[in-house]
Each structure stands twice: as structure tokens, then as C-alpha cells.
Design a protein around this motif. Structure first.
Motif, PDB file in Angstrom:
ATOM      1  N   SER A 204       0.868  -1.173   0.000  1.00 40.99           N
ATOM      2  CA  SER A 204       0.000   0.000   0.000  1.00 40.99           C
ATOM      3  C   SER A 204       0.902   1.220   0.000  1.00 40.99           C
ATOM      4  CB  SER A 204      -0.886  -0.001   1.249  1.00 40.99           C
ATOM      5  OG  SER A 204      -1.476   1.270   1.417  1.00 40.99           O
ATOM      6  N   GLY A 205       0.869   2.000  -1.064  1.00 44.86           N
ATOM      7  CA  GLY A 205       1.808   3.127  -1.166  1.00 44.86           C
ATOM      8  C   GLY A 205       3.222   2.593  -1.066  1.00 44.86           C
ATOM      9  N   ASN A 206       3.991   3.138  -0.109  1.00 44.88           N
ATOM     10  CA  ASN A 206       5.365   2.667   0.059  1.00 44.88           C
ATOM     11  C   ASN A 206       5.502   1.649   1.177  1.00 44.88           C
ATOM     12  OD1 ASN A 206       6.495   4.288  -1.988  1.00 44.88           O
ATOM     13  ND2 ASN A 206       6.370   6.077  -0.612  1.00 44.88           N
ATOM     14  N   THR A 207       4.369   1.146   1.665  1.00 45.29           N
ATOM     15  CA  THR A 207       4.428   0.245   2.813  1.00 45.29           C
ATOM     16  C   THR A 207       4.140  -1.193   2.393  1.00 45.29           C
ATOM     17  OG1 THR A 207       3.523   2.077   4.112  1.00 45.29           O
ATOM     18  CG2 THR A 207       3.578  -0.083   5.176  1.00 45.29           C
ATOM     19  N   GLU A 208       5.058  -2.084   2.779  1.00 45.29           N
ATOM     20  CA  GLU A 208       4.860  -3.519   2.532  1.00 45.29           C
ATOM     21  C   GLU A 208       4.081  -4.103   3.705  1.00 45.29           C
ATOM     22  OE1 GLU A 208       5.661  -5.337  -0.004  1.00 45.29           O
ATOM     23  OE2 GLU A 208       7.132  -4.112  -1.093  1.00 45.29           O
ATOM     24  N   TYR A 209       3.001  -4.742   3.416  1.00 46.99           N
ATOM     25  CA  TYR A 209       2.204  -5.405   4.450  1.00 46.99           C
ATOM     26  C   TYR A 209       2.399  -6.907   4.389  1.00 46.99           C
ATOM     27  CZ  TYR A 209      -0.181  -1.286   6.101  1.00 46.99           C
ATOM     28  OH  TYR A 209      -0.453  -0.083   6.697  1.00 46.99           O
ATOM     29  N   GLU A 235      -7.599   4.218   6.446  1.00 44.64           N
ATOM     30  CA  GLU A 235      -7.023   4.776   7.671  1.00 44.64           C
ATOM     31  C   GLU A 235      -5.864   5.720   7.361  1.00 44.64           C
ATOM     32  OE1 GLU A 235      -6.318   1.578  10.515  1.00 44.64           O
ATOM     33  OE2 GLU A 235      -8.485   1.437  10.877  1.00 44.64           O
ATOM     34  N   THR A 236      -5.065   5.345   6.371  1.00 45.58           N
ATOM     35  CA  THR A 236      -3.944   6.213   5.990  1.00 45.58           C
ATOM     36  C   THR A 236      -4.472   7.571   5.523  1.00 45.58           C
ATOM     37  OG1 THR A 236      -2.647   4.283   5.363  1.00 45.58           O
ATOM     38  CG2 THR A 236      -1.895   6.402   4.497  1.00 45.58           C
ATOM     39  N   ALA A 237      -5.618   7.555   4.845  1.00 44.79           N
ATOM     40  CA  ALA A 237      -6.192   8.810   4.340  1.00 44.79           C
ATOM     41  C   ALA A 237      -6.550   9.756   5.488  1.00 44.79           C
ATOM     42  CB  ALA A 237      -7.427   8.508   3.486  1.00 44.79           C
ATOM     43  N   ILE A 238      -6.916   9.187   6.639  1.00 43.11           N
ATOM     44  CA  ILE A 238      -7.292  10.039   7.778  1.00 43.11           C
ATOM     45  C   ILE A 238      -6.079  10.836   8.254  1.00 43.11           C
ATOM     46  CG2 ILE A 238      -8.072  10.015  10.201  1.00 43.11           C
ATOM     47  CD1 ILE A 238      -9.686   7.409   9.397  1.00 43.11           C
ATOM     48  N   PHE A 239      -4.938  10.165   8.359  1.00 38.73           N
ATOM     49  CA  PHE A 239      -3.747  10.822   8.924  1.00 38.73           C
ATOM     50  C   PHE A 239      -2.831  11.420   7.862  1.00 38.73           C
ATOM     51  CE2 PHE A 239      -5.268   8.011  12.218  1.00 38.73           C
ATOM     52  CZ  PHE A 239      -5.183   8.816  13.346  1.00 38.73           C
ATOM     53  N   GLY A 240      -3.078  11.068   6.612  1.00 37.39           N
ATOM     54  CA  GLY A 240      -2.322  11.692   5.526  1.00 37.39           C
ATOM     55  C   GLY A 240      -1.016  11.017   5.189  1.00 37.39           C
ATOM     56  N   GLU A 241      -0.558  10.070   5.991  1.00 36.41           N
ATOM     57  CA  GLU A 241       0.669   9.346   5.656  1.00 36.41           C
ATOM     58  C   GLU A 241       0.719   8.047   6.433  1.00 36.41           C
ATOM     59  OE1 GLU A 241       4.179  11.404   6.997  1.00 36.41           O
ATOM     60  OE2 GLU A 241       3.897  10.618   9.025  1.00 36.41           O
ATOM     61  N   ASN A 242       1.470   7.104   5.893  1.00 37.98           N
ATOM     62  CA  ASN A 242       1.731   5.845   6.587  1.00 37.98           C
ATOM     63  C   ASN A 242       3.204   5.855   7.000  1.00 37.98           C
ATOM     64  OD1 ASN A 242       2.139   3.203   7.405  1.00 37.98           O
ATOM     65  ND2 ASN A 242       0.678   2.393   5.908  1.00 37.98           N
ATOM     66  N   PRO A 243       3.487   5.948   8.300  1.00 43.05           N
ATOM     67  CA  PRO A 243       4.882   6.112   8.710  1.00 43.05           C
ATOM     68  C   PRO A 243       5.718   4.839   8.647  1.00 43.05           C
ATOM     69  CG  PRO A 243       3.457   6.027  10.633  1.00 43.05           C
ATOM     70  CD  PRO A 243       2.561   5.971   9.437  1.00 43.05           C
ATOM     71  N   ASN A 244       5.093   3.702   8.361  1.00 47.71           N
ATOM     72  CA  ASN A 244       5.840   2.432   8.335  1.00 47.71           C
ATOM     73  C   ASN A 244       6.291   2.065   6.930  1.00 47.71           C
ATOM     74  OD1 ASN A 244       5.826   1.314  11.081  1.00 47.71           O
ATOM     75  ND2 ASN A 244       3.596   1.414  10.852  1.00 47.71           N
ATOM     76  N   LYS A 245       7.488   1.505   6.856  1.00 49.43           N
ATOM     77  CA  LYS A 245       7.940   0.904   5.588  1.00 49.43           C
ATOM     78  C   LYS A 245       7.390  -0.516   5.485  1.00 49.43           C
ATOM     79  CE  LYS A 245      11.631   3.528   3.803  1.00 49.43           C
ATOM     80  NZ  LYS A 245      10.904   4.705   4.271  1.00 49.43           N
ATOM     81  N   ARG A 246       7.281  -1.167   6.666  1.00 44.14           N
ATOM     82  CA  ARG A 246       6.742  -2.527   6.732  1.00 44.14           C
ATOM     83  C   ARG A 246       5.781  -2.606   7.893  1.00 44.14           C
ATOM     84  NH1 ARG A 246       9.613  -6.839   8.602  1.00 44.14           N
ATOM     85  NH2 ARG A 246       8.253  -8.462   7.838  1.00 44.14           N
ATOM     86  N   TYR A 247       4.737  -3.403   7.742  1.00 42.45           N
ATOM     87  CA  TYR A 247       3.779  -3.603   8.838  1.00 42.45           C
ATOM     88  C   TYR A 247       3.328  -5.065   8.777  1.00 42.45           C
ATOM     89  CZ  TYR A 247      -0.165  -2.853  11.989  1.00 42.45           C
ATOM     90  OH  TYR A 247      -1.034  -2.917  13.060  1.00 42.45           O
ATOM     91  N   ALA A 290      -8.999  -3.223  11.896  1.00 36.89           N
ATOM     92  CA  ALA A 290      -9.106  -1.764  11.760  1.00 36.89           C
ATOM     93  C   ALA A 290      -8.741  -1.086  13.074  1.00 36.89           C
ATOM     94  CB  ALA A 290     -10.527  -1.374  11.352  1.00 36.89           C
ATOM     95  N   HIS A 291      -9.175  -1.663  14.176  1.00 42.08           N
ATOM     96  CA  HIS A 291      -8.885  -1.092  15.493  1.00 42.08           C
ATOM     97  C   HIS A 291      -7.375  -1.086  15.751  1.00 42.08           C
ATOM     98  CE1 HIS A 291      -9.841  -0.258  19.791  1.00 42.08           C
ATOM     99  NE2 HIS A 291      -8.647  -0.814  19.943  1.00 42.08           N
ATOM    100  N   GLU A 292      -6.766  -2.246  15.655  1.00 47.21           N
ATOM    101  CA  GLU A 292      -5.341  -2.331  16.019  1.00 47.21           C
ATOM    102  C   GLU A 292      -4.467  -1.552  15.029  1.00 47.21           C
ATOM    103  OE1 GLU A 292      -4.953  -3.264  18.868  1.00 47.21           O
ATOM    104  OE2 GLU A 292      -6.724  -4.501  19.231  1.00 47.21           O
ATOM    105  N   HIS A 293      -4.847  -1.562  13.765  1.00 49.91           N
ATOM    106  CA  HIS A 293      -4.053  -0.836  12.767  1.00 49.91           C
ATOM    107  C   HIS A 293      -4.180   0.672  12.964  1.00 49.91           C
ATOM    108  CE1 HIS A 293      -3.082   0.701   8.660  1.00 49.91           C
ATOM    109  NE2 HIS A 293      -2.129  -0.210   8.735  1.00 49.91           N
ATOM    110  N   PHE A 294      -5.366   1.129  13.360  1.00 49.98           N
ATOM    111  CA  PHE A 294      -5.573   2.564  13.620  1.00 49.98           C
ATOM    112  C   PHE A 294      -4.646   3.037  14.744  1.00 49.98           C
ATOM    113  CE2 PHE A 294      -7.820   6.298  15.287  1.00 49.98           C
ATOM    114  CZ  PHE A 294      -8.209   6.944  14.127  1.00 49.98           C
ATOM    115  N   HIS A 295      -4.370   2.128  15.675  1.00 47.19           N
ATOM    116  CA  HIS A 295      -3.481   2.469  16.789  1.00 47.19           C
ATOM    117  C   HIS A 295      -2.069   2.823  16.319  1.00 47.19           C
ATOM    118  CE1 HIS A 295      -5.601   1.893  20.532  1.00 47.19           C
ATOM    119  NE2 HIS A 295      -5.884   0.631  20.335  1.00 47.19           N
ATOM    120  N   LEU A 296      -1.675   2.407  15.110  1.00 53.66           N
ATOM    121  CA  LEU A 296      -0.290   2.721  14.723  1.00 53.66           C
ATOM    122  C   LEU A 296      -0.104   4.228  14.686  1.00 53.66           C
ATOM    123  CD1 LEU A 296       0.693   3.704  11.603  1.00 53.66           C
ATOM    124  CD2 LEU A 296      -0.304   1.511  11.014  1.00 53.66           C
ATOM    125  N   TRP A 297      -1.199   4.944  14.474  1.00 52.66           N
ATOM    126  CA  TRP A 297      -1.164   6.401  14.633  1.00 52.66           C
ATOM    127  C   TRP A 297      -1.627   6.763  16.044  1.00 52.66           C
ATOM    128  CZ3 TRP A 297      -3.260   4.053  10.220  1.00 52.66           C
ATOM    129  CH2 TRP A 297      -2.584   4.325   9.022  1.00 52.66           C
TER     130      TRP A 297
END
Ligand SMILES: [Zn+2]
Length: 598
Positions: A204-209, A235-247, A290-297
Motif C-alpha cells: 500500500s503506497g510505500n508500505t509492505e504489508y 485509515e492512511t487517508a485520515i492521517f495523511g501518511e503511513n509512517p511504516n515501511k513494513r507492517y 481496523a482497530h489495532e491498525h488505527f493504533h499505529l497512529w
């Protein structure tokens, strides 16, 4: 630190007086985890430390793991500690429940070994069987006092037949069995799974899941990849960026569910192995993800000021778990709704379940939301038979507060903003710019910036105060209202719950203010007869009786018989439906559209 020039003895003297954190900075640390007898639920840990300059070194194990606010005393599972240098045993002693002090006797390096018993099937404890090795950093890796900032390397020797490692820690080259952590905060925030899990992923974007499915399950790989990709992008759209390279989504598929826990770049979800087969079960899985992933922010990066850097030795108190958990609980269903998987009606039903829980919990009139957060360590995580009378869930009430803020912002900004904008702003301001947690006042200001109005009323009534929640004030902004479908009823009740079917008919809870509460029925009373007739079911007691009727219950209490007259009272439980107001205004329709259709 000044440069030290002088005799060796002077140097040694200075070094022994050094701040432990400075001395710790020179340490080189690596661990080997091995599972020679995974069938006995043990992991063997070897820790090698070099670069030691102190005469003694304190090795400590955290007492808790971030994300789960309870002192778990992980050291209780540690056995057979030993320390040596070049084959010679070193003397050590425990100085408290979680600290081992080793005397170096002049040695500069140290090999420590210990065993950990790992047999609690949960997302916050180690769990080792012949089928999997699940390792929680905080319950596994001793750290040298003062060395939280130090890097370490972890070598993994799997049990026979295990061929995969899943973790968000970086591998060394292509060797999946050697991973590195830049510091202990990251080591403790990166669980490690070793076994034969089914691993697949997406980008997703620059993040490998990576999705690691452990121990089977009736999931559809392709559908899961497609839906999780949509989910993380919403969820990424809410915060505007995904800070992880890998998740990494680590999914434990067991016979019973056990929730999830958030980490910086991964999550562990405990799911019922065959719940993916029904739409409802699959949606519950997505809502948990969705809950746990939202916590990354929200909490891992945008966080209350008390939650990081962590003190791993003691409780870390915050009054803001209603933001960290409640807002995340608000967004988990909302994100699945935004994925198009819930109708508006289904989504509104989910909101009513939180409203029902709040109003049907007598403890919501006793414990303010901010206090529920502060006392999570001793209350929410240590429930008793009286919790329902003494406390409130900061998940449910925090989620409704988030909804109120969302509607206040949408209305106040005339549909220009929503809570999403406040969350994004706060993430930028505190995680990215100021690089620290937020205070209560700062979070509130972040919400008010987008609402264009003060939200003191919500804080005073529902966060620090104990007012009954006025749902309809906020739902009305969207042309909706909550209607209690039980408001017109006049049904009698005792106000108790019973032990599960198939067990002795014992009282499990007595609700504050109920007939049972007033007239003296106790938790653990075994009901034997009602007005002289043998007890059958709880429902049978109130069937054909009215509010105000008297009934005599025969109970066995600690082996002694009691006869207790009770006057039945009205059942004051609520059951809300959310419905549209007649003829909503254009403004109300616009608020509802912004809220439920974005
Ligand atoms: Zn959570």
C-alpha cells in the motif's frame, strides 16, 4: 562528558562512577532464542553482553507491555538464571522481583542464560507449543539498567520443522533467523512469531504489508488481501501518511477469540479459527484489524504525554485512554463502514450498543471517564463482580465522546471538517513537529480548532463529570435521534445476573439500585426456591408478577440457608434505536452526509 586523561586507575574510578546510562551506551548486546523443547512450553534465552565497564550490572525484565495496562509480573515465568564469563560462573543476586545484579569480577563481557515458561494463550504473553513460538519482547528480553536506548541483535533457533519468522524487526541481510532492534522500545514493541504460519502480503503506497496466519482457519487469502488493503488505505487517508515501511498483521487463529494488541509496526490479533466463513465473523475480524491498525497512529505515535518514553518497571498513568482506546474504538467500525461493508442502519446499531452499555452500567454514574483511564491498571484490567457498579469502559464511553466531537466539528465547520481533520492535525503537531505526546489541554485545543467552538461542555459533563449523556443533542445535528424502545415498559426485575447455564444457579452480579441490591441478595448466593417452589429460571421469577410485588427467595449463602423477601422494581435498562427526525433540515442532511458518506 569531559575527555578523561590520566592513569588507568583514575579511568576506572571515573568509569565506575559514570551514569549507568552513559556506561550502558558502550554495551554490545545480543540474544539467542531457542526452542529445543517447545512441546514443554519453554523458550531458552541466551544473552551476550560485551563492552561492560561497571563492576556490577543490573539486568531487568519489564513488568508490563505497552498496550495492555496491567502489571503482569513477567519475571514470574523466568527460571534457571545463570551468568558466566569465559566459562566461569559469576555471582549474582536478585535485588527486586524483576532485577538480577551480576558481579563482573573484572570481566568485560557476560553470558546470561535463562528459561521462560510460555503457556498463556493471549496476545500479551509468550505462548510456545510444538506448533508455534510466539514471543512478546517485554516478557522475554532482560535489559541492562540504563540501556533502553541500546541496539540489540536476536538470533532465532527454531523448533524442529519450524521454517518461518514473522516480525516487524529488520532482518540481517536475507537471514530471517537474525533480526535487529535499534533500541529496547522497538524490541519490546515488536512481537516475534516462529513456526509454520501462512504468510502473504500486499503493498500500500510505500508500505509492505505482511499477513501471517497461524494455525489454520477458513479465510480467503485473496479477499483478505484486497479488503485489508482498502482498510489500511482508508485509515492512511485520515492521517495523511503511513509512517511504516513494513507492517505485520500476526493473526493467531484459535478456538476462542482473544482480542488484539497494537504495536508500532505490527499487531497481534487473536481470532476464532473458523469465524471468517460468515459475513458477520469476517466483518468482526476486519473491525478488529481496523482497530489495532488505527493504533499505529493513535497511541503509538499520536499519544498522551504519559505514554512514552515508557517506564517498564511500574504503571504509567494517563487520564487519556478514552482518546487512545475510545477514539480507536469509534474509528474501527467507522472505517469498516467507510469500506462499504455496513449499511448506515447497521452502523447506527453499533453506536447504540455503546449507548446501551453506558446507560445500563450503574458504574457510569460513579466513575468519571478520565478516572476510568487512570485506574485502568487496577480496575478495567482487574474486573470483579462489582465492576459493573463501580466503573465504566473507556472504550464505549470514549467512543461516544468521539462521535460527539465528530458531529460537533462537522456542524461547527458547516461540513468543511470532521474529526479526521483534528486527528490529522494533532498527529502532525505532536508526533511529527513537537515529537512528544499531547497534554489534555492540547488535545482539547486540537478538537476546538476544527469545531470552531469550545468543547468544555463535553469535558465537564462526560469526561471529568458524571452527567447522563445527552446523545440526542449531538445526533440532532445529523437529523437523528435515539429512542429508547423500553421507555414505555413497566416490567419487574430483580436486577441480577446468574452464573452460566449448566452450573449451579448462583448470582453472578447484583446491579446497584436494583431490588436485589436494596433487599440484600448477594453475589454467590445459590437460589434454591422462590415462594417455596423450586427455582427454575431467572425469567420465571418475574413472569406473571408486577412491579411492586413481593417475592421470597430461598438461598444458600456459604452453605447456610436464608429466606430473603424482595420487592420487585421496574427494569430501568434501556435499548436505543437511532431513527431520523421527521423532515430534517438541509443543514441536518448535510451533517449526516458528511458523517456517514465520506
Ligand atoms: Zn485498542
Amino acid at each position: 562528558m569531559k575527555t578523561i586523561i590520566g592513569l588507568l586507575t583514575t579511568c576506572l574510578t571515573v568509569l565506575t562512577m559514570m551514569d549507568p546510562a552513559q556506561a550502558a551506551g558502550n554495551l554490545k548486546i545480543d540474544y539467542t532464542l531457542s526452542f529445543p523443547q517447545a512441546q514443554t512450553h519453554y523458550v531458552e534465552v541466551e544473552m551476550n553482553i560485551s563492552g561492560i565497564t561497571q563492576p556490577t550490572i543490573d539486568l531487568k525484565l519489564p513488568v508490563w507491555t505497552p498496550g495492555s495496562y496491567m502489571v503482569r509480573e513477567y519475571a514470574k515465568h523466568l527460571e534457571s538464571f545463570s551468568a558466566e564469563n569465559a566459562g566461569k560462573s559469576l555471582i549474582f543476586k536478585k535485588t527486586d522481583k524483576s532485577t538480577w545484579r551480576v558481579s563482573l569480577a573484572g570481566a568485560k563481557s557476560l553470558k546470561v542464560k535463562y528459561s521462560l515458561y510460555c503457556f498463556e494463550m493471549s496476545v500479551r504473553n509468550n505462548y510456545v507449543t510444538s506448533a508455534q513460538g510466539f514471543i512478546v519482547g517485554a516478557s522475554t528480553f532482560l535489559y541492562p539498567a540504563g540501556a533502553i536506548a541500546n541496539a540489540s541483535t536476536v538470533h532465532i533457533k527454531p523448533y524442529k520443522g519450524w521454517d518461518k519468522v514473522s516480525t516487524s524487526l529488520d532482518k540481517v541481510g536475507d537471514d530471517q533467523f537474525t533480526v535487529v532492534a535499534p533500541n529496547y522500545d522497538i524490541l519490546y514493541d515488536s512481537p516475534i512469531e516462529v513456526g509454520n504460519q501462512d504468510v502473504f502480503g500486499f503493498k500500500s503506497g510505500n508500505t509492505e504489508y505482511e499477513i501471517a496466519m497461524c494455525l489454520g482457519g477458513n479465510y480467503d487469502r485473496e479477499r483478505m488481501k484486497k479488503d485489508l488493503k482498502i482498510l489500511v488505505e482508508k485509515e492512511t487517508a485520515i492521517f495523511g501518511e503511513n509512517p511504516n515501511k513494513r507492517y505485520v498483521f500476526l493473526v493467531h487463529n484459535y478456538s476462542k477469540s482473544g482480542g488484539g494488541i497494537e504495536h508500532l509496526s505490527s499487531t497481534v490479533l487473536q481470532v476464532v479459527r473458523n469465524q471468517y466463513g460468515s459475513e458477520g465473523g469476517y466483518q468482526r475480524f476486519l473491525a478488529l484489524a481496523a482497530h489495532e491498525h488505527f493504533h499505529l497512529w493513535n497511541v503509538k505515535r499520536l499519544r498522551p504525554i504519559a505514554l512514552g518514553p515508557f517506564n517498564y518497571d511500574v504503571e504509567n498513568y494517563t487520564t487519556n485512554l478514552w482518546i487512545a482506546e475510545g477514539f480507536t474504538a469509534y474509528y474501527d467500525n467507522l472505517v469498516v463502514h467507510r469500506m462499504g461493508l455496513y449499511s448506515d442502519d447497521n452502523y447506527l446499531k453499533m453506536i447504540t450498543s455503546d449507548m446501551n452499555l453506558i446507560d445500563n452500567t450503574p458504574g457510569s454514574r460513579v466513575q468519571p471517564l478520565a478516572e476510568a483511564s487512570f485506574d485502568a491498571w487496577i480496575k478495567y484490567y482487574r474486573p470483579t463482580e462489582n465492576s459493573v457498579n463501580a466503573g465504566i469502559s473507556y472504550y464505549s464511553k470514549g467512543s461516544i465522546v468521539a462521535m460527539m466531537f465528530d458531529l460537533e466539528i462537522i456542524k461547527g465547520s458547516k461540513g468543511k471538517y470532521s474529526l479526521d481533520d483534528a486527528m490529522k492535525h494533532l498527529y502532525n503537531e505532536y508526533y511529527k513537529v513537537k515529537k512528544r505526546g499531547y497534554t489534555d489541554a492540547e488535545f482539547k485545543a486540537g478538537v476546538e480548532k476544527f469545531a470552531g467552538t469550545k468543547v468544555d461542555d463535553i469535558y465537564n459533563k462526560y469526561i471529568t463529570g458524571l452527567d447522563a449523556m445527552d446523545y440526542n443533542k449531538y445526533l440532532a445535528y445529523a437529523g437523528l435521534k435515539a429512542v429508547d424502545s423500553l421507555a414505555e415498559t413497566n416490567v419487574p426485575t430483580l436486577g441480577i445476573t446468574m452464573s452460566p447455564p449448566g452450573t449451579k444457579p448462583m448470582i453472578a452480579t447484583v446491579l446497584r439500585g436494583s431490588a436485589a441490591w436494596n433487599d440484600g441478595l448477594n453475589v454467590n448466593d445459590e437460589i434454591t426456591a422462590v415462594d417455596g417452589q423450586p427455582f427454575t429460571t431467572l425469567r420465571a421469577i418475574t413472569t406473571n408478577r408486577k412491579v411492586g410485588d413481593k417475592v421470597t427467595l430461598s438461598v444458600l449463602r456459604d452453605g447456610l440457608p436464608y429466606s430473603i423477601p424482595v420487592t420487585l422494581l421496574r427494569n430501568n435498562q434501556v435499548r436505543y434505536d437511532i431513527v431520523s427526525v421527521p423532515n430534517p433540515t438541509a443543514e441536518q442532511v448535510a451533517v449526516k452526509t458528511k458523517w456517514l458518506k465520506q
